[in-house]
Design a protein around this motif. Sequence first.
Motif, mmCIF file in Angstrom:
data_model
loop_
_atom_site.group_PDB
_atom_site.id
_atom_site.type_symbol
_atom_site.label_atom_id
_atom_site.label_comp_id
_atom_site.label_asym_id
_atom_site.label_seq_id
_atom_site.Cartn_x
_atom_site.Cartn_y
_atom_site.Cartn_z
ATOM 1 N N ARG A 177 0.413 -12.281 7.549
ATOM 2 C CA ARG A 177 -0.599 -11.262 7.831
ATOM 3 C C ARG A 177 -1.841 -11.337 6.938
ATOM 4 N N ASP A 178 -2.068 -12.493 6.323
ATOM 5 C CA ASP A 178 -3.340 -12.693 5.625
ATOM 6 C C ASP A 178 -4.447 -12.791 6.674
ATOM 7 N N GLU A 195 -15.410 -20.963 4.078
ATOM 8 C CA GLU A 195 -14.023 -20.504 4.178
ATOM 9 C C GLU A 195 -13.860 -19.183 3.436
ATOM 10 N N GLU A 196 -13.156 -18.251 4.059
ATOM 11 C CA GLU A 196 -12.847 -16.981 3.403
ATOM 12 C C GLU A 196 -11.394 -16.612 3.688
ATOM 13 N N HIS A 197 -10.752 -16.045 2.680
ATOM 14 C CA HIS A 197 -9.324 -15.724 2.780
ATOM 15 C C HIS A 197 -9.051 -14.442 2.016
ATOM 16 N N ILE A 198 -8.294 -13.542 2.608
ATOM 17 C CA ILE A 198 -7.919 -12.311 1.923
ATOM 18 C C ILE A 198 -6.425 -12.080 2.130
ATOM 19 N N LYS A 203 -1.367 -2.798 -1.744
ATOM 20 C CA LYS A 203 -2.206 -1.988 -2.624
ATOM 21 C C LYS A 203 -3.681 -2.007 -2.214
ATOM 22 N N THR A 204 -4.103 -3.094 -1.592
ATOM 23 C CA THR A 204 -5.523 -3.243 -1.263
ATOM 24 C C THR A 204 -5.814 -3.300 0.230
ATOM 25 N N ASN A 205 -4.801 -3.328 1.078
ATOM 26 C CA ASN A 205 -5.023 -3.414 2.525
ATOM 27 C C ASN A 205 -5.894 -2.268 3.035
ATOM 28 N N LYS A 206 -6.788 -2.604 3.939
ATOM 29 C CA LYS A 206 -7.633 -1.585 4.553
ATOM 30 C C LYS A 206 -6.902 -0.881 5.678
ATOM 31 N N TYR A 207 -6.076 -1.641 6.395
ATOM 32 C CA TYR A 207 -5.305 -1.094 7.500
ATOM 33 C C TYR A 207 -3.832 -0.998 7.087
ATOM 34 N N ASP A 208 -3.065 -0.295 7.844
ATOM 35 C CA ASP A 208 -1.649 -0.112 7.537
ATOM 36 C C ASP A 208 -0.881 -1.410 7.813
ATOM 37 N N TRP A 210 -2.201 -4.528 7.077
ATOM 38 C CA TRP A 210 -3.109 -5.671 7.222
ATOM 39 C C TRP A 210 -4.325 -5.494 6.303
ATOM 40 N N PRO A 211 -4.883 -6.609 5.824
ATOM 41 C CA PRO A 211 -6.119 -6.529 5.030
ATOM 42 C C PRO A 211 -7.328 -6.313 5.936
ATOM 43 N N GLU A 212 -8.480 -6.139 5.323
ATOM 44 C CA GLU A 212 -9.692 -5.883 6.101
ATOM 45 C C GLU A 212 -10.129 -7.122 6.876
ATOM 46 N N MET A 213 -10.955 -6.891 7.876
ATOM 47 C CA MET A 213 -11.506 -7.963 8.699
ATOM 48 C C MET A 213 -12.476 -8.815 7.878
#
Length: 225
Positions: A177-178, A195-198, A203-208, A210-213
Amino acid sequence: MRVTGVIRTMVLLITLLGTWFVVQTYFDHGWKVMSLRSWLGLRSSLAGQQPPRHKCGNRNSCPPNSFAFKIISGAANVVGPSICFDDRILMSSVKNNVGRGLNIALVNGTDGKLLKTGTFDMYSGDINKLDAFLQEIKTGTVVLTASYDDPATKMNDKVRAHFVQLGSNHVKKLGFRDNWIFLGAKGMKNKSPFEEHIKNDRKTNKYDGWPEMLEMEGCTPKKVH
């Protein structure tokens, strides 16, 4: 004398009323004309101040001999990704050609024409299909990748190695789910700057869950033979 005075007074009043009517009519019409011209001039001025539109809706234009691109990852498992190249949407939910996992568009690095697109379910799909897809990429091909939902559950070392050859630096640590967006090319000698990766982090996810778009735009040079 009184009759004469009355007549003079009436003539004066009629003259004043006539003058007032003419002046009022003229200035009222003139004001309307000037107001319309001023309004049209203001509208033209505002229209002239509109910022120019750049390819793919990017903030800046690209120099000659380069292609504009924009890659947007999916948001959680709700909003699908989008891939634009040279002002053409190659993959999106509107085009109905994106899905869970990795969404990949292959583009001719010389003329910018779309060669192929593929969607690979990285949670419950067949990883061998992605392996075969990546093996068939020819030198000089630009590869645009956007994740959606889960990009890595089925990922193995062989597939990661393909992306490393395309210029990826983050695929080695891609996890469940990265979010990941990437532009590379077959035959690159160095790591891609695009390239971008999150990480999926509670602790930091924007969504329940999942990380932010992620969103990335830029200019990639044309391949010169």
